[in-house]
Design an enzyme around this catalytic site. Structure first.
Site, short mmCIF file in Angstrom:
data_model
loop_
_atom_site.label_atom_id
_atom_site.label_comp_id
_atom_site.label_asym_id
_atom_site.label_seq_id
_atom_site.Cartn_x
_atom_site.Cartn_y
_atom_site.Cartn_z
N ASP A 13 -9.40 -2.76 -5.22
CA ASP A 13 -7.80 -2.38 -5.64
C ASP A 13 -8.12 -1.06 -6.30
O ASP A 13 -8.66 -0.95 -7.26
CB ASP A 13 -7.35 -3.44 -6.46
N CYS A 53 0.75 -1.71 -3.94
CA CYS A 53 -0.20 -2.65 -3.60
C CYS A 53 0.54 -3.70 -2.52
O CYS A 53 -0.35 -3.93 -1.38
CB CYS A 53 -0.46 -3.61 -4.83
N ASP A 318 -7.35 -0.79 -1.10
CA ASP A 318 -5.88 -0.88 -0.59
C ASP A 318 -5.18 0.74 -0.81
O ASP A 318 -4.36 0.92 0.07
CB ASP A 318 -5.28 -1.92 -1.12
N HIS A 319 -5.54 1.44 -1.91
CA HIS A 319 -4.79 2.68 -2.23
C HIS A 319 -5.68 3.34 -2.87
O HIS A 319 -6.69 2.66 -3.52
CB HIS A 319 -3.43 2.47 -2.38
#
Length: 510
Positions: A13, A53, A318-319
């Site tokens: 994450d 998220c 995810d980013h």
């Protein structure tokens, strides 16, 4: 034809791509991820198609752009019948094991209003078997683990606060209350290894998701002060915050939305001083190193158990995270740092390509189609992403994309956001699209807000050239390209199906 084999899909994450290749790479120790890069194919122009998220994971796991799945905010439901990696892997005979979280908000149309599933956005996506609940705002198994180990806390969020070694007032980079062997990252890895030990010899699919280095920024010793804050590169951007705000009206509310104080708990205020910013950046890198250590344990298990060469392994994020760049924190912005993520894929039979780097643009929605093709499962037409299988083998299709596309929704139906208030936008036009080709980045808004254009052959993201007459042709070209992209990628769930006298017919999308 379905194949036998394992799939390990790891999401870290909020890990920035430049931790592995870029400005921060020389300042953070990630030996296991780097070793894996040398054994895999790395995609260095890989971008999340949306933030934050929940939406980003919805896109990754459904293979859809946000404009199609429309779960565009944390807390915005995902349609219950949307095909996703878990539902499709079940069709291929796999039990989709989830270690961690997917941040999926349930569809209220198929649940009673009193169902607790409608009280949280952190539910597992349909089709997954949640082996252990490790959701940031809940994490009951980890809480129980800490209590059983003798840690004392009255409020769960106290666990996420730095603790002064000798008592008194804590510093930003003081350690967490728990030892490294009891951290959330360690606990999740332990559960994964204990659970998977009995599955050796089977064909399995496991989705392992680490919350770190996502905030709150608190790390156990020795990761809390592993890096010297004074030796890190300074954040990118203008020296003065007012210069950032002057670049475009979007950036004032962006900078105000999240500050350093939002990234650490236990402090009345965290002034955005250079010392504080660099300290938080150092803690973030320490958390990344902690995750790397445990990813190494997972990869070591696969090798020691003889499964490494039978397992498709995907490692990504995810980013991204602004981490103080441009006087900004988090990922609710338009800059590359918030979307550019690492992607490394190792195919068991692809060792001739070990260490290869792919520079064609790829998107987070490409991962699920890639996994489905590898196991021999049909890719639903609802999925906008394209399988990376030919690219992994060094064969880029002639019609491969020349740009990447991302979206951001900055509205909130229940309470207008700071952007809505300052830009005067509504619920349906508080969104933007980002199109990046080799040279330019175009940011276009649904509302009547002026676009942004960055020329990476000139000042890049440091200058918005959208209003310069000499860029009018490029601005028009990229705007038309974005429009065509949206038109070509409208929802294909049923659009290639036909009902005929001979029954239902369909064509594959790609």
């Amino acid at each position: 034809m379905r194949r036998a084999g394992n799939v390990l899909f790891i999401i870290i994450d909020q890990l920035r791509a430049d931790c592995l290749n870029g400005a921060l790479a020389a300042h953070v120790d990630l030996p296991n991820l780097r070793e894996f890069m040398a054994d895999a194919v790395t995609f260095d122009r890989h971008y999340s198609v949306t933030n934050p998220c929940g939406p980003s994971r919805a896109s990754i796991l459904t293979g859809q752009y946000a404009m199609n799945h429309r779960s565009v905010r944390n807390g915005t439901p995902l349609r219950h019948d949307t095909p996703n990696i878990a539902t499709e892997m079940r069709k291929a005979g796999y039990v989709p094991l989830l270690f961690g979280y997917t941040d999926t908000t349930a569809d209220p149309r198929v649940h009673d209003p009193n169902d607790p599933i409608l009280r949280s956005y952190e539910n597992p996506m349909r089709g997954f078997e949640e082996v252990v609940e490790m959701r940031l705002e809940e994490s009951y198994p980890w809480r129980s683990h800490l209590l059983q180990k003798g840690y004392e806390f009255d409020d769960y969020w106290d666990v996420h606060k730095p603790v002064a070694r000798g008592g008194g007032n804590a510093r930003l980079n003081d350690p967490a209350m728990y030892a490294a062997q009891d951290s959330d990252t360690a606990f999740l890895t332990d559960v994964f290894l204990n659970s998977m030990a009995s599955r050796v010899g089977e064909s399995w699919f496991a989705h392992l998701t680490y919350i770190r280095p996502h905030p709150p920024l608190v790390a156990p010793a020795p990761y809390n002060d592993m890096y010297d804050a004074t030796s890190l590169p300074l954040p990118v951007g203008f020296a003065e915050a007012d210069s950032e705000r002057a670049l475009h009206p979007f950036f004032g509310p962006t900078m105000a939305k999240q500050t350093p104080a939002d990234f650490v708990l236990g402090f009345d205020q965290v002034d955005p001083t250079p010392e504080n910013i660099q300290t938080l950046r150092a803690v973030y890198l320490g958390l990344a190193t902690e995750v790397d250590h445990h990813v190494g344990r997972v990869l070591g298990f696969l090798k020691d158990s003889g499964q490494y060469d039978d397992t498709l392994i995907v490692i990504t994020a995810d980013h991204g995270e602004m981490l103080g760049d441009r006087h900004s924190w988090g990922k609710m912005t338009v800059y590359d740092a918030a979307y550019h993520t690492p992607l490394m894929i190792r195919l068991p039979e692809n060792q001739a390509r070990a260490g290869a780097v792919v520079s064609e643009p790829t998107e987070s929605i490409d991962i699920t189609p890639t996994i489905l093709e590898w196991v021999g499962q049909t890719i639903p037409n609802s999925m906008d992403g394209r399988s990376l299988m030919p690219v992994l083998h060094g064969q880029v299709p002639d019609d491969w994309r020349s740009y990447s596309f991302s979206e951001l929704d900055f509205s909130q139906p229940e309470r207008p956001t700071i952007w809505q208030k300052e830009l005067g936008t509504g619920h349906s036009d508080s969104c933007l699209g980002i199109l990046r080709d080799r040279r330019f980045t175009l940011v276009e808004f649904a509302a009547d807000v002026s676009p942004m254009l960055f020329d990476h052959a000139a000042q890049g993201e440091m200058e918005n050239v959208a209003e310069k007459p000499e860029y009018a042709t490029e601005l028009a070209r990229l705007t038309r390209l974005m429009l065509r992209h949206r038109m070509r990628n409208m929802d294909h769930t049923l659009s290639l199906h036909s009902i005929t006298p001979d029954g239902p017919m369909s064509k594959d999308r790609f």
